[in-house]
Design a protein around this motif. Structure first.
Motif, PDB file in Angstrom:
ATOM      1  N   GLN A  27       0.829  -1.197   0.000  1.00 19.92           N
ATOM      2  CA  GLN A  27       0.000   0.000   0.000  1.00 19.92           C
ATOM      3  C   GLN A  27       0.867   1.251   0.000  1.00 19.92           C
ATOM      4  O   GLN A  27       0.543   2.244  -0.669  1.00 19.92           O
ATOM      5  N   TRP A  28       1.986   1.222   0.741  1.00 19.07           N
ATOM      6  CA  TRP A  28       2.898   2.364   0.800  1.00 19.07           C
ATOM      7  C   TRP A  28       3.456   2.654  -0.589  1.00 19.07           C
ATOM      8  O   TRP A  28       3.534   3.816  -1.006  1.00 19.07           O
ATOM      9  N   LEU A  29       3.850   1.623  -1.320  1.00 18.75           N
ATOM     10  CA  LEU A  29       4.407   1.815  -2.659  1.00 18.75           C
ATOM     11  C   LEU A  29       3.347   2.346  -3.626  1.00 18.75           C
ATOM     12  O   LEU A  29       3.639   3.153  -4.510  1.00 18.75           O
ATOM     13  N   LYS A  30       2.110   1.875  -3.475  1.00 25.98           N
ATOM     14  CA  LYS A  30       1.031   2.418  -4.300  1.00 25.98           C
ATOM     15  C   LYS A  30       0.840   3.912  -4.027  1.00 25.98           C
ATOM     16  O   LYS A  30       0.674   4.724  -4.951  1.00 25.98           O
ATOM     17  N   GLU A 105      -5.069  12.953  -8.251  1.00 23.04           N
ATOM     18  CA  GLU A 105      -5.701  13.764  -7.202  1.00 23.04           C
ATOM     19  C   GLU A 105      -6.931  13.039  -6.660  1.00 23.04           C
ATOM     20  O   GLU A 105      -7.155  12.975  -5.446  1.00 23.04           O
ATOM     21  N   PHE A 106      -7.718  12.489  -7.557  1.00 26.30           N
ATOM     22  CA  PHE A 106      -8.935  11.777  -7.143  1.00 26.30           C
ATOM     23  C   PHE A 106      -8.597  10.431  -6.511  1.00 26.30           C
ATOM     24  O   PHE A 106      -9.237  10.018  -5.539  1.00 26.30           O
ATOM     25  N   VAL A 107      -7.585   9.767  -7.050  1.00 25.43           N
ATOM     26  CA  VAL A 107      -7.157   8.491  -6.469  1.00 25.43           C
ATOM     27  C   VAL A 107      -6.673   8.704  -5.034  1.00 25.43           C
ATOM     28  O   VAL A 107      -6.992   7.918  -4.133  1.00 25.43           O
ATOM     29  N   GLN A 115      -9.382   4.563   3.078  1.00 25.51           N
ATOM     30  CA  GLN A 115      -8.231   3.980   3.766  1.00 25.51           C
ATOM     31  C   GLN A 115      -7.784   2.673   3.108  1.00 25.51           C
ATOM     32  O   GLN A 115      -7.352   1.732   3.783  1.00 25.51           O
ATOM     33  N   HIS A 116      -7.881   2.670   1.812  1.00 27.37           N
ATOM     34  CA  HIS A 116      -7.404   1.541   1.019  1.00 27.37           C
ATOM     35  C   HIS A 116      -7.092   2.051  -0.377  1.00 27.37           C
ATOM     36  O   HIS A 116      -7.897   2.779  -0.968  1.00 27.37           O
ATOM     37  N   VAL A 117      -5.933   1.671  -0.911  1.00 27.98           N
ATOM     38  CA  VAL A 117      -5.479   2.209  -2.194  1.00 27.98           C
ATOM     39  C   VAL A 117      -5.828   1.239  -3.321  1.00 27.98           C
ATOM     40  O   VAL A 117      -5.356   0.105  -3.340  1.00 27.98           O
ATOM     41  N   ARG A 118      -6.642   1.711  -4.249  1.00 25.13           N
ATOM     42  CA  ARG A 118      -6.971   0.949  -5.460  1.00 25.13           C
ATOM     43  C   ARG A 118      -6.862   1.904  -6.639  1.00 25.13           C
ATOM     44  O   ARG A 118      -7.844   2.550  -7.031  1.00 25.13           O
ATOM     45  N   ILE A 119      -5.693   1.996  -7.203  1.00 27.26           N
ATOM     46  CA  ILE A 119      -5.409   3.018  -8.204  1.00 27.26           C
ATOM     47  C   ILE A 119      -6.293   2.865  -9.433  1.00 27.26           C
ATOM     48  O   ILE A 119      -6.938   3.821  -9.887  1.00 27.26           O
ATOM     49  N   ARG A 120      -6.352   1.661  -9.970  1.00 23.24           N
ATOM     50  CA  ARG A 120      -7.098   1.465 -11.209  1.00 23.24           C
ATOM     51  C   ARG A 120      -8.595   1.701 -11.004  1.00 23.24           C
ATOM     52  O   ARG A 120      -9.245   2.333 -11.842  1.00 23.24           O
TER      53      ARG A 120
END
Length: 339
Positions: A27-30, A105-107, A115-120
């Motif tokens: 998650q940190w790398l994302k 910006e929106f991502v 509190q969870h990274v989902r770029i796509r």
């Protein structure tokens, strides 16, 4: 009267801890990838510069340049198409960077919200609004680029002999460029920190977001004025950290790049040979760009908590100013009840 920006300082730290701890490397790398495209995090994008050259026809091979004229070497004329090509590529890459930055910006806001990274997923969900933000930022940038180009033209006029006219332009354009630059920076920062969350919350475009946010901004102008002052202090502190960390990381990364550069220049036959060879000059530019990109990528990993803190701080201020725009009500309640 409580000042939202001051009260949110500790809460933003707690929110940052809740997202980044316990450590999740993936998650940190994302987030580092997202931060890479956010630039300085104040809503700023890459800057563009443009230049031109003027010449006068020669009366013959023995003609001596007159006062204020430049004698352009033949070697430079050979390299000039390569340089112009690099400028064009750089401009295209810069625009792509701004476009991806608008998406990120929106991502970023969605990642902090959920509190969870989902770029796509987040990028696809908000691509239309991000495209509007990109166009908005390009239009803002033109407000600075156009007078800046006029400023460059006046400087060229000074150098080429049009002293009286260009000096007047120069005196008038310098404060204009500075004023426009500050205004554009402020608008872009408020767009990124406050209007983007409103766009997400109300499912509107960038102009619709500003129309929704404007009454809150004018009603709570004192609160947002204090936020701007607090943000300047935070930006100064972040700048100090950036300088120290950037200096250390840059020094560690520059050694291998310098070795490659020195060996490459020696193999080609010296710096003059590099400047006289379009291929060698292009390779040198690629090496320098690779170093800069690597440095920025490493710093992005380091600055994840800083950018996360700054954006949570803005989200908390926005939610305090207008509950209708609060993207993190549960996190806010959890933090303040535990505090």
């Amino acid at each position: 009267m409580p000042w939202y920006a001051v009260e949110a300082l500790d809460d933003a730290l707690d929110a940052t801890k809740s997202l980044l701890t316990p450590l999740d490397v993936r998650q940190w790398l994302k987030l580092a990838l997202v931060v890479f495209f956010l630039g300085s995090g104040g809503g700023s994008g890459p800057s563009f510069s443009a230049g031109g050259s003027t010449g006068t026809p020669s009366d013959g091979p023995g003609t001596t340049p007159g006062p204020g004229q430049f004698d352009v070497p033949a070697e430079f004329g050979d390299v000039l198409p390569i340089l112009l090509g690099l400028v064009a590529v750089g401009l295209l890459v810069g625009l792509l960077y701004v476009l991806v930055g608008a998406v990120m910006e929106f991502v970023f806001v969605e990642s902090l919200r959920r509190q969870h990274v989902r770029i796509r997923d987040y990028a696809g969900q908000h691509f239309g609004r991000a495209l509007q933000l990109f166009v908005f930022r390009v239009a803002l940038g033109l407000l600075v680029v156009v007078p800046a180009l006029a400023l460059v033209a006046s400087v060229v006029g000074l150098a080429t002999g049009g002293l009286e006219l260009s000096l007047g332009l120069l005196v008038g354009l310098i404060p204009l460029v500075v004023l426009f630059g500050l205004l554009v920076a402020a608008i872009d920062a408020f767009t990124a920190n406050f209007v983007v969350p409103v766009m997400i919350q109300k499912n509107v475009g960038v102009l619709g977001g500003w129309r929704r946010f404007w009454p809150t901004l004018t009603r709570e102008w004192k609160q947002f004025g204090v936020y701007a002052l607090v943000r300047v202090v935070l930006a100064f502190a972040a700048g100090l950290v950036s300088s120290v960390v950037g200096g250390i990381v840059g020094a560690l990364l520059v050694a291998p790049v310098a070795v490659v550069g020195v060996l490459g220049v020696s193999l080609v036959g010296g710096l003059d040979a590099v400047l006289g060879s379009p291929l060698a000059l292009t390779a040198l530019v690629v090496v320098v760009l690779a170093y800069v990109l690597l440095l920025v990528a490493v710093l992005a990993v380091v600055f994840v908590p800083i950018q996360t803190y700054l954006r949570y701080h803005a989200l908390l201020v926005l939610g305090d100013a207008d509950r209708d725009f609060d993207l993190i009500p549960e996190l806010r309640r959890e933090i303040r009840e535990s505090g």
